[in-house]
Scaffold this active site. Structure first.
Site, PDB file in Angstrom:
ATOM      1  N   LYS A 153       0.849  -1.194   0.000  1.00 48.29           N
ATOM      2  CA  LYS A 153       0.000   0.000   0.000  1.00 48.29           C
ATOM      3  C   LYS A 153       0.890   1.252   0.000  1.00 48.29           C
ATOM      4  O   LYS A 153       1.478   1.613   1.018  1.00 48.29           O
ATOM      5  CB  LYS A 153      -0.916   0.044   1.228  1.00 48.29           C
ATOM      6  CG  LYS A 153      -2.009   1.114   1.047  1.00 48.29           C
ATOM      7  CD  LYS A 153      -2.536   1.698   2.316  1.00 48.29           C
ATOM      8  CE  LYS A 153      -1.714   2.813   2.864  1.00 48.29           C
ATOM      9  NZ  LYS A 153      -1.638   4.032   2.049  1.00 48.29           N
TER      10      LYS A 153
ATOM     11  N   GLU B 159      -1.396   7.395  -0.399  1.00 46.63           N
ATOM     12  CA  GLU B 159      -2.552   7.690  -1.249  1.00 46.63           C
ATOM     13  C   GLU B 159      -2.313   8.873  -2.185  1.00 46.63           C
ATOM     14  O   GLU B 159      -2.982   8.987  -3.205  1.00 46.63           O
ATOM     15  CB  GLU B 159      -3.795   7.947  -0.379  1.00 46.63           C
ATOM     16  CG  GLU B 159      -3.711   9.138   0.576  1.00 46.63           C
ATOM     17  CD  GLU B 159      -3.032   8.803   1.909  1.00 46.63           C
ATOM     18  OE1 GLU B 159      -2.365   7.748   1.991  1.00 46.63           O
ATOM     19  OE2 GLU B 159      -3.166   9.601   2.857  1.00 46.63           O
TER      20      GLU B 159
ATOM     21  N   GLY C 223       7.584   5.447   7.167  1.00 48.81           N
ATOM     22  CA  GLY C 223       6.746   6.635   7.304  1.00 48.81           C
ATOM     23  C   GLY C 223       7.030   7.324   8.620  1.00 48.81           C
ATOM     24  O   GLY C 223       8.114   7.201   9.191  1.00 48.81           O
TER      25      GLY C 223
ATOM     26  N   GLY D 282       4.025   4.761  12.756  1.00 46.51           N
ATOM     27  CA  GLY D 282       4.803   3.573  13.107  1.00 46.51           C
ATOM     28  C   GLY D 282       4.430   3.052  14.492  1.00 46.51           C
ATOM     29  O   GLY D 282       4.266   1.841  14.703  1.00 46.51           O
TER      30      GLY D 282
ATOM     31  N   GLU E 180      10.767   1.877   9.437  1.00 46.57           N
ATOM     32  CA  GLU E 180      11.719   2.901   8.979  1.00 46.57           C
ATOM     33  C   GLU E 180      11.030   4.235   9.197  1.00 46.57           C
ATOM     34  O   GLU E 180      10.133   4.612   8.428  1.00 46.57           O
ATOM     35  CB  GLU E 180      12.026   2.715   7.496  1.00 46.57           C
ATOM     36  CG  GLU E 180      12.814   1.473   7.168  1.00 46.57           C
ATOM     37  CD  GLU E 180      14.256   1.551   7.608  1.00 46.57           C
ATOM     38  OE1 GLU E 180      14.787   2.659   7.771  1.00 46.57           O
ATOM     39  OE2 GLU E 180      14.846   0.487   7.811  1.00 46.57           O
TER      40      GLU E 180
ATOM     41  N   CYS F  18      14.051  11.516   4.499  1.00 43.83           N
ATOM     42  CA  CYS F  18      14.099  11.065   5.896  1.00 43.83           C
ATOM     43  C   CYS F  18      15.474  11.304   6.510  1.00 43.83           C
ATOM     44  O   CYS F  18      15.597  11.573   7.696  1.00 43.83           O
ATOM     45  CB  CYS F  18      13.723   9.602   5.994  1.00 43.83           C
ATOM     46  SG  CYS F  18      14.722   8.556   4.923  1.00 43.83           S
TER      47      CYS F  18
HETATM   48  P1  NAD Z   1       2.944   8.742   7.084  1.00 38.14           P
HETATM   49  O1  NAD Z   1       3.330   8.003   8.300  1.00 38.14           O
HETATM   50  O2  NAD Z   1       1.909   9.787   7.194  1.00 38.14           O
HETATM   51  O3  NAD Z   1       2.416   7.729   5.980  1.00 38.14           O
HETATM   52  C1  NAD Z   1       3.191   6.631   5.540  1.00 38.14           C
HETATM   53  C2  NAD Z   1       2.269   5.558   4.994  1.00 38.14           C
HETATM   54  O4  NAD Z   1       1.443   5.083   6.055  1.00 38.14           O
HETATM   55  C3  NAD Z   1       1.309   6.037   3.901  1.00 38.14           C
HETATM   56  O5  NAD Z   1       1.127   4.998   2.967  1.00 38.14           O
HETATM   57  C4  NAD Z   1       0.022   6.272   4.681  1.00 38.14           C
HETATM   58  O6  NAD Z   1      -1.144   6.171   3.883  1.00 38.14           O
HETATM   59  C5  NAD Z   1       0.083   5.128   5.675  1.00 38.14           C
HETATM   60  N1  NAD Z   1      -0.739   5.314   6.868  1.00 38.14           N
HETATM   61  C6  NAD Z   1      -1.095   6.484   7.456  1.00 38.14           C
HETATM   62  N2  NAD Z   1      -1.881   6.235   8.530  1.00 38.14           N
HETATM   63  C7  NAD Z   1      -2.005   4.885   8.630  1.00 38.14           C
HETATM   64  C8  NAD Z   1      -2.692   4.017   9.499  1.00 38.14           C
HETATM   65  N3  NAD Z   1      -3.421   4.481  10.512  1.00 38.14           N
HETATM   66  N4  NAD Z   1      -2.584   2.681   9.289  1.00 38.14           N
HETATM   67  C9  NAD Z   1      -1.841   2.190   8.277  1.00 38.14           C
HETATM   68  N5  NAD Z   1      -1.200   2.972   7.389  1.00 38.14           N
HETATM   69  C10 NAD Z   1      -1.262   4.301   7.563  1.00 38.14           C
HETATM   70  O7  NAD Z   1       4.307   9.298   6.470  1.00 38.14           O
HETATM   71  P2  NAD Z   1       4.477  10.219   5.196  1.00 38.14           P
HETATM   72  O8  NAD Z   1       4.026  11.587   5.579  1.00 38.14           O
HETATM   73  O9  NAD Z   1       3.915   9.552   3.993  1.00 38.14           O
HETATM   74  O10 NAD Z   1       6.077  10.177   5.013  1.00 38.14           O
HETATM   75  C11 NAD Z   1       6.930  11.014   5.685  1.00 38.14           C
HETATM   76  C12 NAD Z   1       7.567  10.307   6.845  1.00 38.14           C
HETATM   77  O11 NAD Z   1       8.239   9.138   6.408  1.00 38.14           O
HETATM   78  C13 NAD Z   1       8.634  11.136   7.517  1.00 38.14           C
HETATM   79  O12 NAD Z   1       8.494  11.041   8.911  1.00 38.14           O
HETATM   80  C14 NAD Z   1       9.927  10.500   7.054  1.00 38.14           C
HETATM   81  O13 NAD Z   1      11.020  10.722   7.914  1.00 38.14           O
HETATM   82  C15 NAD Z   1       9.545   9.074   6.969  1.00 38.14           C
HETATM   83  N6  NAD Z   1      10.452   8.340   6.080  1.00 38.14           N
HETATM   84  C16 NAD Z   1      11.388   7.509   6.639  1.00 38.14           C
HETATM   85  C17 NAD Z   1      12.286   6.825   5.812  1.00 38.14           C
HETATM   86  C18 NAD Z   1      13.350   5.926   6.383  1.00 38.14           C
HETATM   87  O14 NAD Z   1      14.059   5.268   5.624  1.00 38.14           O
HETATM   88  N7  NAD Z   1      13.518   5.849   7.688  1.00 38.14           N
HETATM   89  C19 NAD Z   1      12.203   6.992   4.426  1.00 38.14           C
HETATM   90  C20 NAD Z   1      11.241   7.842   3.900  1.00 38.14           C
HETATM   91  C21 NAD Z   1      10.368   8.509   4.749  1.00 38.14           C
END
Ligand code: NAD
Length: 489
Positions: A174, A177, A227, A232, A249, A283
């Site tokens: 997934k 979106e 994310g 997480g 991650e 990130c």
């Molecule tokens: P996010 O946590 O908002 O979303 C990430 C994913 O999780 C998306 O697909 C989203 O739809 C899904 N999601 C959101 N709520 C959920 C729920 N309740 N249940 C299941 N899935 C859910 O993150 P974002 O805004 O898309 O990305 C930015 C974040 O990602 C930043 O904090 C960044 O540091 C982190 N990131 C980390 C790495 C790494 O390698 N450590 C790499 C890229 C991004």
């Protein structure tokens, strides 16, 4: 063609959901995609479970699974322009940058395509008695939920999809979106490579809308998530109900430490790319500059001067050096974050506003921003903005630099700049980070593990451990001379 991929078939959302994708760089219409609800996710999990249980992929010889990864790499490379275009329009990043991402993704698939001979290696151990063969096997885990973010949609998906396929797992993927298109094209490449039906499944939609079962359904064995920290933590709690394996991650607030004895020209130039690449939506962005007091003015003045000349623009603007933020909501968050920093006492040296160029008025742009005079206890130092915002702190000693660098709950990545190799080694050892660059910033390679210390995550992607994340361990004890034990005689 429908956009969900479930049980080997491209299909629409059962409830007819659709989502419009808009380019954040100029507000143009990119396309419409199917939007799943939980019923689609349940169907995808069911398909993945069946495919895992009947062994249709697990029992394919590892070298053949590896060969499929090679075919996926070839298809992605062939379609580089189409995929990079999709990625650029969804995210607002430059097309040229997106092409580099596709090349990176191809190299990730090729890396794991070269591991067919080691993926199922068996370790024979000394059983401590004659007549016994004792072997430790590595096997696929089963069904994996793969959830990815919007900043590097394709790259983050590849770090999960390639090792999961090589390990013999099945999965439900997934993506975010708001950036689905490049991931759809990746799954098309997986389909084209002849991976059996049910092994790779794709659902599209929001976390609350469709992702719930990915962390709660008992038929799922593992959740691999990239994310934000908050999501997480939520997924980890949800997965606890059925004791799933969890790989996370998460975010980072990454220190970039510049000592006075560094090559300052290189350090300053890299400090710019560390934080302003992809408008800070990385990130591992070097969003915290820690600079030795004696050279602070020189280093920061140069960065401030240069930051004001960074050219923002749309994905296909050849003059642009970086693009927009990814959504109006994200832009508003970055604005709030900077306002909070100023209220906390930071000095705004440049940026801190949307650009006034009318050509950028339809996109979500934010000027490269430097916040000087920051302290480690400030919110802007503790939390990621995920935007083009650099905070500056000063230190006097090596020990102070390390203590400051370790002073947040994150531990993803960071750098140390010094001309003294012994100092570099000491500082690198003291940093609680998953990746440390010495006199460099940002590079990563597929054979080396990537991941976070502390609250930046659990587990590793890439490298050997990035494959083992997708494997289970099984000890098989085989008695070749069976005999009664006589215990109860
Ligand atoms: P996010 O946590 O908002 O979303 C990430 C994913 O999780 C998306 O697909 C989203 O739809 C899904 N999601 C959101 N709520 C959920 C729920 N309740 N249940 C299941 N899935 C859910 O993150 P974002 O805004 O898309 O990305 C930015 C974040 O990602 C930043 O904090 C960044 O540091 C982190 N990131 C980390 C790495 C790494 O390698 N450590 C790499 C890229 C991004």
């Amino acid at each position: 063609m429908p956009d969900l991929f479930i049980d080997g078939t491209w299909t629409s959302a059962a409830a007819g959901g659709r989502r419009t994708i808009t380019c954040p760089a100029d507000g143009t219409h990119v396309g419409e995609v199917d939007e799943s609800d939980e019923s689609d996710t349940f169907r995808a999990i069911e398909a993945a479970r069946r495919a895992a249980d009947d062994g249709r992929w697990r029992d394919v010889p590892p070298q053949e699974r590896a060969a499929a990864l090679g075919r996926i790499a070839d298809a992605l490379e062939r379609d580089t322009d189409e995929i990079a275009r999709a990625e650029a329009l969804d995210t607002g990043k430059r097309f040229e940058e997106a092409k580099i991402d596709v090349a990176d993704v191809v190299s990730v698939f090729r890396h794991y395509a070269g591991k067919g001979d080691v993926v199922e290696r068996v370790r024979e151990v000394d059983p401590g008695q004659p007549g016994v063969v004792s072997r430790v096997h590595r096997e696929p885990i089963g069904v994996c939920s793969l959830i990815t973010p919007w900043n590097y949609p394709l790259l983050q998906a590849s770090w999960k999809v390639a090792p999961a396929l090589l390990a013999g797992d099945t999965f439900v993927l997934k993506p975010s979106e708001i950036t689905p298109h490049s991931t759809i094209l990746m799954v098309r490449a997986v389909d084209e490579a002849g991976v059996p039906a049910g092994v790779a499944n794709l659902v599209l939609g929001t976390g609350p809308g469709c992702a719930g079962p990915l962390s709660t359904d008992p038929r799922v064995d593992m959740v691999s998530f990239t994310g934000s920290l908050a999501v997480g933590q939520h997924l980890m709690r949800e997965a606890a109900g059925t004791v799933k394996r969890v790989a996370l991650e998460l975010g980072g607030k990454n220190p970039n430490i510049v000592f006075a004895d560094a090559d300052r020209k290189a350090a300053v130039d890299n400090a710019m790319t560390a934080v302003f690449l992809h408008s800070g939506q990385v990130c591992s962005a070097g969003a915290r500059l820690l600079v030795e007091g004696s050279v602070k003015d020189e280093v920061v003045d140069t960065i401030v001067e240069r930051a004001q000349h960074i050219r923002l623009g749309t994905p296909f603007d050849e003059n642009a050096q970086t693009g927009s933020l990814t959504s109006a909501e994200h832009l508003a968050k970055v604005e709030d974050y900077v306002a909070e920093g100023i209220a906390e006492g930071a000095t705004l040296r440049c940026g801190g506003a949307r650009p006034d160029d009318p050509a950028l008025a339809d996109g979500h742009y934010y000027l490269p921003t430097v916040l000087d005079d920051c302290r480690v206890d400030m919110h802007v130092v503790q939390e990621e903005s995920f935007g083009p915002v650099l905070t500056v702190e000063t230190f006097r000693t090596e020990e102070e630099a390390v203590a400051l660098a370790n002073g947040t709950r994150y531990g993803l990545a960071g750098a140390v700049w010094t001309g003294n190799p012994e100092k570099a080694a000491r500082v690198a050892r003291g940093l609680r980070l998953g990746t440390v660059w010495v006199n460099d910033y940002h590079p990563y390679v597929a054979p080396a593990e990537w991941g976070g210390h502390k609250q930046s995550g659990i587990g590793r992607e890439l490298g050997e451990l990035g494959l083992e994340e997708y494997q289970e361990t099984k000890h098989v004890w085989e008695n070749t001379e069976p005999a009664p034990t006589g215990w109860f005689s």
